[in-house]
Design an enzyme around this catalytic site. Sequence first.
Site, PDB file in Angstrom:
ATOM      1  N   GLY A  67       0.923  -1.251  -0.040  1.00  0.00           N
ATOM      2  CA  GLY A  67      -0.022  -0.033  -0.036  1.00  0.00           C
ATOM      3  C   GLY A  67       0.832   1.288  -0.016  1.00  0.00           C
ATOM      4  CG  LEU A  73      -3.143   9.288   4.561  1.00  0.00           C
ATOM      5  CD1 LEU A  73      -2.465  10.542   4.365  1.00  0.00           C
ATOM      6  CD2 LEU A  73      -4.376   9.098   5.215  1.00  0.00           C
ATOM      7  CB  VAL A  74      -1.020   5.007   5.996  1.00  0.00           C
ATOM      8  CG1 VAL A  74      -0.077   4.207   7.056  1.00  0.00           C
ATOM      9  CG2 VAL A  74      -2.179   5.363   6.638  1.00  0.00           C
ATOM     10  CB  SER A 129      -9.077   1.885  11.443  1.00  0.00           C
ATOM     11  OG  SER A 129     -10.222   2.526  11.724  1.00  0.00           O
ATOM     12  CB  SER A 130      -9.712   4.372  16.037  1.00  0.00           C
ATOM     13  OG  SER A 130     -10.401   5.417  15.274  1.00  0.00           O
ATOM     14  CB  CYS A 131     -13.708   2.177  12.881  1.00  0.00           C
ATOM     15  SG  CYS A 131     -12.917   1.162  11.550  1.00  0.00           S
ATOM     16  CE1 TYR A 164     -10.424  -0.547   6.497  1.00  0.00           C
ATOM     17  CE2 TYR A 164     -10.893   0.262   8.586  1.00  0.00           C
ATOM     18  CZ  TYR A 164     -10.128   0.136   7.530  1.00  0.00           C
ATOM     19  OH  TYR A 164      -8.710   0.717   7.665  1.00  0.00           O
ATOM     20  CE  LYS A 214      -7.444  -2.459   7.805  1.00  0.00           C
ATOM     21  NZ  LYS A 214      -6.166  -2.750   7.326  1.00  0.00           N
ATOM     22  CG  ASN A 274     -10.757   9.510  12.254  1.00  0.00           C
ATOM     23  OD1 ASN A 274     -10.801   8.551  13.078  1.00  0.00           O
ATOM     24  ND2 ASN A 274     -11.863  10.052  11.823  1.00  0.00           N
ATOM     25  CG  HIS A 295     -11.246   9.141   6.040  1.00  0.00           C
ATOM     26  ND1 HIS A 295     -10.481   8.218   5.539  1.00  0.00           N
ATOM     27  CD2 HIS A 295     -11.883   8.442   7.217  1.00  0.00           C
ATOM     28  CE1 HIS A 295     -10.667   7.123   6.111  1.00  0.00           C
ATOM     29  NE2 HIS A 295     -11.539   7.061   7.137  1.00  0.00           N
ATOM     30  CG  ASP A 312     -23.976  13.046  13.359  1.00  0.00           C
ATOM     31  OD1 ASP A 312     -23.510  13.974  12.531  1.00  0.00           O
ATOM     32  OD2 ASP A 312     -24.912  13.426  14.228  1.00  0.00           O
TER      33      ASP A 312
HETATM   34  P1  GDP Z   1     -15.414   8.360  10.357  1.00  0.00           P
HETATM   35  O1  GDP Z   1     -14.455   8.898  11.277  1.00  0.00           O
HETATM   36  O2  GDP Z   1     -15.335   6.971  10.314  1.00  0.00           O
HETATM   37  O3  GDP Z   1     -17.011   8.500  10.772  1.00  0.00           O
HETATM   38  O4  GDP Z   1     -15.039   8.575   8.856  1.00  0.00           O
HETATM   39  P2  GDP Z   1     -15.184  10.465   8.312  1.00  0.00           P
HETATM   40  O5  GDP Z   1     -14.037  11.082   8.339  1.00  0.00           O
HETATM   41  O6  GDP Z   1     -15.758   9.992   6.798  1.00  0.00           O
HETATM   42  O7  GDP Z   1     -16.387  11.263   9.013  1.00  0.00           O
HETATM   43  C1  GDP Z   1     -15.974  11.951  10.119  1.00  0.00           C
HETATM   44  C2  GDP Z   1     -17.453  12.827  10.527  1.00  0.00           C
HETATM   45  O8  GDP Z   1     -17.269  13.666   9.635  1.00  0.00           O
HETATM   46  C3  GDP Z   1     -18.722  12.048  10.326  1.00  0.00           C
HETATM   47  O9  GDP Z   1     -19.506  12.392  11.613  1.00  0.00           O
HETATM   48  C4  GDP Z   1     -19.176  12.678   9.286  1.00  0.00           C
HETATM   49  O10 GDP Z   1     -20.646  12.817   9.133  1.00  0.00           O
HETATM   50  C5  GDP Z   1     -18.639  14.078   9.110  1.00  0.00           C
HETATM   51  N1  GDP Z   1     -18.772  14.898   7.956  1.00  0.00           N
HETATM   52  C6  GDP Z   1     -19.165  16.055   7.859  1.00  0.00           C
HETATM   53  N2  GDP Z   1     -19.114  16.404   6.573  1.00  0.00           N
HETATM   54  C7  GDP Z   1     -18.402  15.436   5.849  1.00  0.00           C
HETATM   55  C8  GDP Z   1     -18.010  15.146   4.308  1.00  0.00           C
HETATM   56  O11 GDP Z   1     -18.465  16.082   3.440  1.00  0.00           O
HETATM   57  N3  GDP Z   1     -17.490  13.974   4.347  1.00  0.00           N
HETATM   58  C9  GDP Z   1     -17.168  13.155   5.254  1.00  0.00           C
HETATM   59  N4  GDP Z   1     -16.611  11.979   4.957  1.00  0.00           N
HETATM   60  N5  GDP Z   1     -17.502  13.085   6.521  1.00  0.00           N
HETATM   61  C10 GDP Z   1     -18.183  14.519   6.756  1.00  0.00           C
END
Ligand code: GDP
Length: 303
Positions: A7, A11-12, A103-105, A132, A136, A161, A175, A265
């Site tokens: 990979g 990014l990483v 990942s922290s998820c 995902y 992991k 993240n 993200h 969210d």
């Molecule tokens: P997560 O950390 O796995 O939830 O991944 P993300 O980085 O995609 O999203 C983080 C948070 O950002 C979530 O609460 C999304 O709803 C919010 N968010 C707000 N606007 C956006 C956007 O335009 N794109 C993405 N990916 N997330 C968004």
Amino acid sequence: MTILVAGGSGLVGSAIVRELNRLNQEVIGVSSKDVDLLDRDKTFEFIKDLKPTAIIDSAAKVGGIGGNNSYPVEFLSQNLQIQSNLMDAAHAAKVSKFVFLGSSCIYPRDCAQPIKEEYLLTGELEQTNSAYAVAKIAGIELVKSYRKEYGYKWISVMPTNMYGSNDNFDLENGHVLPVLIRKFIEAKRSGNGQVILWGSGAPLREFMHVDDFAKAVVFCMDKYDDSKQINVGSGQEVSIKDLAGKISKAVGFSGEISWDANKPDGTMRKVLDSSKIANLGWKPLISLDQGIASTVEWYLQNK
Ligand code: GDP
């Protein structure tokens, strides 16, 4: 003494390749263009021929909340295949060191914060990225199993993240941090006075610059040897609303921000307890404001 970074163009992986180059280590970064890790035979052949002394596995199907939520089949199936092919091939070639990245998820949606390593598998996962996360978690278990059955010094490292150069700026699948940089820059360029963001803006996220994480991975390769995954966070937690404020300021966007409540969210908070790695002597160096500024700069130069 070749270290293979799978990979290596993402990014990483690209950050880890840069860090190993900086340390004058012999490193080879490969992407799916060089070897298709979904192809088990080709993966075995590649590892057998290269005979790396260590493998860092940053190859994965990754994405933000949109991608994870829309393509759970690909996130589960492809990640299971990639990581199993790579670990089994590493075993066939007797590669003594393997670093699996997650990942922290992987942690339960509603667990206590900050999240300690021990909370793994103590509750329900967040549903927007459970596919995902399960892949992991299976990877962590496979690392643990290889250690137990064959005595390898393989490890699993779980970052919070991340963001930085070579990030995925795709509006649907990226993200939040890179996507917001793109949305604000495009709105400013086009003179569009409004940017629409997802969800409520209330969720909290911890953000770490990928160059800090690359240093942590190299640090763990040397200093960490345990079957339990180790957390790597920055401690820099911010609400999505405040993140949007920081990015719009960095970009110079002065229009209106509105929130699309039809978008998820995700989990309301996920901040890692990184005291284990801190006690070993590692700490992050890049502040969120510095990291946002340099990533905006990278986007303007490269996109
Ligand atoms: P997560 O950390 O796995 O939830 O991944 P993300 O980085 O995609 O999203 C983080 C948070 O950002 C979530 O609460 C999304 O709803 C919010 N968010 C707000 N606007 C956006 C956007 O335009 N794109 C993405 N990916 N997330 C968004």
